[in-house]
Design a protein around this motif. Structure first.
Motif, short mmCIF file in Angstrom:
data_model
loop_
_atom_site.label_atom_id
_atom_site.label_comp_id
_atom_site.label_asym_id
_atom_site.label_seq_id
_atom_site.Cartn_x
_atom_site.Cartn_y
_atom_site.Cartn_z
N GLU A 298 13.64 10.51 2.42
CA GLU A 298 12.65 9.52 1.99
C GLU A 298 11.75 10.15 0.94
O GLU A 298 11.19 11.23 1.15
N VAL A 299 11.61 9.47 -0.21
CA VAL A 299 10.78 9.94 -1.31
C VAL A 299 9.65 8.95 -1.48
O VAL A 299 9.89 7.76 -1.77
N ALA A 300 8.41 9.39 -1.29
CA ALA A 300 7.24 8.53 -1.46
C ALA A 300 6.84 8.52 -2.93
O ALA A 300 6.74 9.57 -3.57
N ILE A 301 6.63 7.32 -3.47
CA ILE A 301 6.24 7.14 -4.87
C ILE A 301 4.72 6.96 -4.91
O ILE A 301 4.20 6.00 -4.34
N GLU A 302 4.03 7.87 -5.56
CA GLU A 302 2.58 7.82 -5.64
C GLU A 302 2.14 7.10 -6.91
O GLU A 302 2.77 7.23 -7.97
N ASP A 303 1.06 6.37 -6.77
CA ASP A 303 0.56 5.56 -7.88
C ASP A 303 -0.23 6.40 -8.85
O ASP A 303 -0.96 7.32 -8.46
N ILE A 304 -0.07 6.10 -10.15
CA ILE A 304 -0.91 6.67 -11.20
C ILE A 304 -1.56 5.53 -11.95
O ILE A 304 -1.10 4.38 -11.88
N ASN A 305 -2.60 5.84 -12.65
CA ASN A 305 -3.35 4.79 -13.35
C ASN A 305 -2.67 4.49 -14.69
O ASN A 305 -3.09 4.93 -15.75
N ASP A 306 -1.59 3.70 -14.61
CA ASP A 306 -0.82 3.37 -15.80
C ASP A 306 -0.95 1.91 -16.20
O ASP A 306 -0.20 1.42 -17.05
N ASN A 307 -1.85 1.17 -15.57
CA ASN A 307 -2.05 -0.23 -15.91
C ASN A 307 -3.53 -0.48 -16.17
O ASN A 307 -4.40 -0.06 -15.38
N SER A 308 -3.81 -1.15 -17.25
CA SER A 308 -5.19 -1.49 -17.60
C SER A 308 -5.56 -2.83 -16.98
O SER A 308 -4.69 -3.69 -16.79
N PRO A 309 -6.83 -3.03 -16.66
CA PRO A 309 -7.25 -4.35 -16.17
C PRO A 309 -7.01 -5.41 -17.25
O PRO A 309 -7.15 -5.15 -18.45
N LEU B 180 0.82 -1.21 0.00
CA LEU B 180 0.00 0.00 0.00
C LEU B 180 0.86 1.26 0.00
O LEU B 180 0.45 2.28 -0.55
N SER B 181 2.00 1.21 0.64
CA SER B 181 2.89 2.36 0.69
C SER B 181 4.18 2.01 -0.04
O SER B 181 4.65 0.88 0.02
N CYS B 182 4.73 3.00 -0.72
CA CYS B 182 5.97 2.76 -1.49
C CYS B 182 6.85 3.99 -1.35
O CYS B 182 6.39 5.13 -1.56
N SER B 183 8.08 3.78 -0.96
CA SER B 183 9.01 4.89 -0.80
C SER B 183 10.42 4.42 -1.05
O SER B 183 10.72 3.22 -0.94
N VAL B 184 11.28 5.36 -1.40
CA VAL B 184 12.72 5.10 -1.62
C VAL B 184 13.48 5.96 -0.62
O VAL B 184 13.26 7.18 -0.54
N SER B 185 14.34 5.33 0.16
CA SER B 185 15.11 6.04 1.19
C SER B 185 16.59 6.03 0.82
O SER B 185 17.09 5.02 0.29
#
Length: 831
Positions: free
Chosen positions: A122-133, A102-107
């Protein structure tokens, strides 16, 4: 910062030292801070993340001197040397980096020199809608029998979207068809499969198949969708689908298992026969990575590993598995596999910065090296402890982000020692433990600047009760990294529940070895645990010390037998039935009737206090039974008229100790329909108990009476002999008072027995005329039964004044006395 540089360049060496210490303290406080940024995934290279230098408090003209740079295992970001901004150096895919987390970050760490310091970024990576079902298959095959009723539901495959959050929440649509519709169930994570609903009955002879299109749309903005073709084949009767024994199968396996190792086996059953009852297993819509890691046997349902698993790559796998019978009916289940970590990675020590040589006038606390220790394992396998091997006045100070600083612990003296080689050792807590080391070259001089350090902050010891006085409880160990007397440790008790002033201590500690001994035998029932504080003090001047808590747990032994609370135990020596409980059971009671309950307690604990009950003695063994765990006494069969009215039950209560201890309980049962009917039985038993209790009293009384009778018989015999020889004058004056009345001297039931005793009685003759005085022998006296003589009552009922008549003297004081020998059978028996 500029003021600090002018001071260090001026002639005032003392002022420079003060300002340097102030700046060092400021930098140390800044090191504890954590900088956080956030960015969307898939940003192109060169995209701005944030003003790193400005957030660190660095101006543009300070950047060349402070040498701001980044330290990371993989460089996803870069910092500009001109403005200090943080930029993206490589395109980041959130799904590739963090998977389904659920959470994604690079430290990473930002290093600043002059003075040396480290900051965690710490850089949090936010999700975008880049994958189709997407669906796992291009075509979904369904077999539906023509006997299926309208409103029947058939689960379809769930689409998969690699995005998270609302971007992965899916909705489904079905192409229009009058025979079918689509239904979905609400679920928080959208894991419930869509269901194909039959709207009207099918006729295979009219149409043998249907082709539909299922569309899955995610919740992103803009939304993405994926489609799959659904082919419905109408088949003949197959009315039982396969059913999994569980909806969710869970397994836990260790990493590094060889390929082909069994993980778990699923099982589905089908009530149909023939081909409709043969079940085959296959993966559902799962990612390609699942098929590369696991394989499923289509016939047995065994899931095995295809390649060795790696915990560091992924620790948990969840996928769906389908079962299909020969008629095309299906069922699905969920498989969750947890990967446990193995200690297969040694700690990695990275020297981020090393200041060598170190000036001998460097103040205490100068950072000489910055280390980063990392272990890819997790849990205890990933917990790393670092230490310095060798005699060196250095200490490791833990910093944020898993890094450690090597700082001077005392003043350095180059004239005494030019250099020393020390090794930094990092060791994890796995089993077996893995370690690695790096060597550092530093100058040292020893002072008493290290307090003893216990191997554990809190010790736990387990001692069985009833131990011997002086038994070893445990041994505490504290180490002092100093040398000589500064590193010699002595141990003392400094307080605690067993070492308070004014109380007798339960334990003592040996000053040199740290061995803790028991001062007295412990009793679990009185004291189950206690704690003491042990102080370790070195031999330096001034001495340094530290404390550790020793918690001692007393282990129970089976030294207490069970104690029966009900029925109450017998009291006194009059008989076992005294104080025993009585239970009334109606004769109409059937099997399983609750008679009573044996209640017992055990002062021990654990298995030593687990009690079991067993019926060891009964008047009718087949009539009663006792619960093994509950102690409830119930009838084993229906009560019959042939059963005795009085029943005596003896139950034994045992604990589960080694060896087991036991106690017995006696329960008396009266078979009667009511309490009034049971009262005679209870009264008879109570009378018997009283008779048994008074046996000793009556024996003593009987012996006393027999002795009195013997003395009286002898006296009467002597009087009779004297009377035959002629009464002396002293006897004539006694008048007619020569009849022994024993009515009040003997109990009423004295003559009911089997032991005969004899004695003589003298009675006066009745008055007669003067002419008959010379006749001899005299007329016979009336025969009086011995019972009446002893009881003091004549054979005929006298008047109320009969006692006075008996005592009235005869007319002739010189009348002869007749002695009669009477034999009394007397009993010493008691009912």
């Amino acid at each position: 910062m500029s003021g600090g540089r002018r001071a260090s360049g001026g002639p005032g060496g003392g002022r420079a030292l003060v300002l340097g210490a102030v700046l060092l303290g400021l930098c140390w406080r800044a090191a504890a801070e954590r900088l956080r940024y956030s960015m969307a995934e898939e940003l192109p290279r060169g995209s701005l993340v944030g003003p790193l230098a400005r957030d660190l408090g660095l101006s543009a003209h300070e950047l060349p001197a402070r040498k701001l740079r980044l330290s990371a295992d993989k460089q996803y970001f870069t910092v500009s040397e001109g403005n200090g901004n943080l930029y993206v150096s490589e395109r980041l895919d959130r799904e590739e980096l963090c998977g389904e987390s659920l959470s994604c970050s690079v430290s990473f760490e930002a290093l600043v020199h002059n003075p040396l310091n480290v900051f965690l970024v710490e850089v949090a990576i936010e999700d975008i809608n880049d994958n189709s079902p997407s669906f796992g298959k291009a075509v979904l095959e369904l077999e539906i029998g023509e006997w299926a009723l309208p409103a029947a539901r058939f689960p379809l495959e769930v689409a998969r979207d690699a995005d998270l959050g609302s971007n992965s929440l899916l909705t489904y649509e079905l192409s229009s068809n009058p025979s079918f519709s689509l239904a979905t169930r609400d679920s928080p994570d959208g894991s419930e499969p869509p269901e194909l609903v039959l709207e009207r009955a099918l006729d295979r002879e009219k149409q043998s198949f249907f082709e539909l299109v299922l569309t899955a749309t995610d919740g992103g903005d803009p939304a993405r969708s994926g489609t799959v073709q659904v082919r419905v084949n109408v088949t003949d009767l197959n009315d039982n689908p396969p059913l999994f024994s569980k909806k969710v199968y869970e397994a836990r396996v260790a990493e590094n298992l060889p390929a082909g190792s069994l993980v778990l086996q699923v099982r589905a059953t089908d009530a149909d026969a023939g081909s409709n009852g043969r079940v085959s297993y296959s993966f559902g819509n799962v990612p390609d990575g699942i098929r590369e890691l696991f394989s499923v046997d289509s016939e047995s349902g065994e899931i095995t590993t295809a390649v060795p698993l790696d915990f560091e790559e992924k620790s948990k796998y969840s996928f769906s598995l389908g079962a299909r019978d020969g008629g095309g009916l299906t069922d699905t289940c969920k498989v969750q596999i947890d990967i446990t970590d193995e200690n297969d990675n040694a700690p990695e020590i990275t020297i981020l910065s090393l200041s060598s040589p170190v000036p001998e006038d460097a103040p205490v606390g100068t950072v000489v090296a910055l280390l980063k220790v990392r272990d890819r394992d997790c849990g205890e396998n990933g917990e790393v402890s670092c230490e310095l091997s060798g005699e060196a006045p250095l200490s490791l100070v833990a910093s944020s982000g898993g890094s450690s600083k090597v700082v001077t612990a005392s003043a350095l003296d180059r004239e005494q020692a030019c250099e020393h080689r020390v090794t930094v050792v990092a060791r994890d807590r796995g089993s077996p433990s893995l370690w690695s080391s790096r060597e550092l070259v530093l100058e040292v001089s020893d002072v008493n600047d290290n307090a003893p350090v216990f191997e554990e902050a809190s010790y736990s010891a387990y001692v069985r009760e009833n131990n011997l006085v002086g038994a070893l409880v445990l041994r505490v160990v504290a180490r002092d990294s100093d040398a000589g007397a500064n590193g010699r440790v002595s141990y003392w008790l400094s307080g605690g529940s067993a070492g308070a002033a004014g109380a007798a201590p339960l334990v003592s500690v040996e000053a040199r070895s740290g061995a803790v001994y028991a001062q007295r035998s412990l009793d679990y029932e009185q004291c189950r645990e206690f704690a003491v504080a042990v102080r370790a003090q070195d031999g330096g001047s001034p001495a340094r010390s530290s404390t550790a808590t020793v918690r001692v747990f007393v282990l129970d032994q089976n030294d207490n037998a069970p104690r029966v609370l009900y029925p109450p135990p017998a009291s006194g020596a009059s008989g076992a039935s005294v104080g025993s409980a009585f239970e009334v059971v109606p004769r109409s009671a059937s099997a399983g009737y609750l008679v009573g309950k044996v209640v017992a307690v055990d002062a021990d604990a654990g298995r030593n206090a687990w009690l079991s009950y067993e019926l060891v003695q009964a008047s009718e063994p087949a009539l009663f039974r006792v619960g093994l765990q509950s102690g409830e006494v119930r009838t084993a069969r229906a009560v019959s008229e042939r059963d005795a009215a009085k029943q005596r039950l003896v139950a034994v209560v045992k604990d589960h100790g080694e060896p087991a201890l036991s106690a017995t309980a006696t329960l008396h049962v009266v078979l009667a329909e009511s309490l009034q009917e049971a009262l005679p039985e209870l009264s008879e038993r109570a009378a018997g108990a009283e008779a048994a209790g008074e046996l000793q009293f009556w024996l003593v009384l009987a012996l006393a009476l027999l002795s009195a009778l013997l003395v009286l018989s002898v006296a009467l015999l002597v009087l009779a002999r004297l009377r035959r020889a002629g009464p002396p004058a002293v006897l004539r004056c006694l008048g007619a008072q020569r009849l022994s009345l024993a009515g009040a001297a003997f109990p009423a039931d004295f003559c009911e027995g089997t032991l005969p005793y004899s004695y003589n009685l003298c009675v006066p003759a009745p008055p007669r005329s003067t002419a008959a005085e010379a006749a001899w022998p005299p007329p016979p006296l009336p025969i009086v039964p011995a019972e009446e003589l002893v009881a003091g009552e004549p054979s005929e009922k006298p008047s109320p004044s009969s006692s006075a008549v008996v005592e009235q003297p005869p007319t002739d004081l010189h009348a002869p006395q007749v002695c009669k020998r009477t034999i009394f059978p007397c009993s010493l028996g008691f009912n």
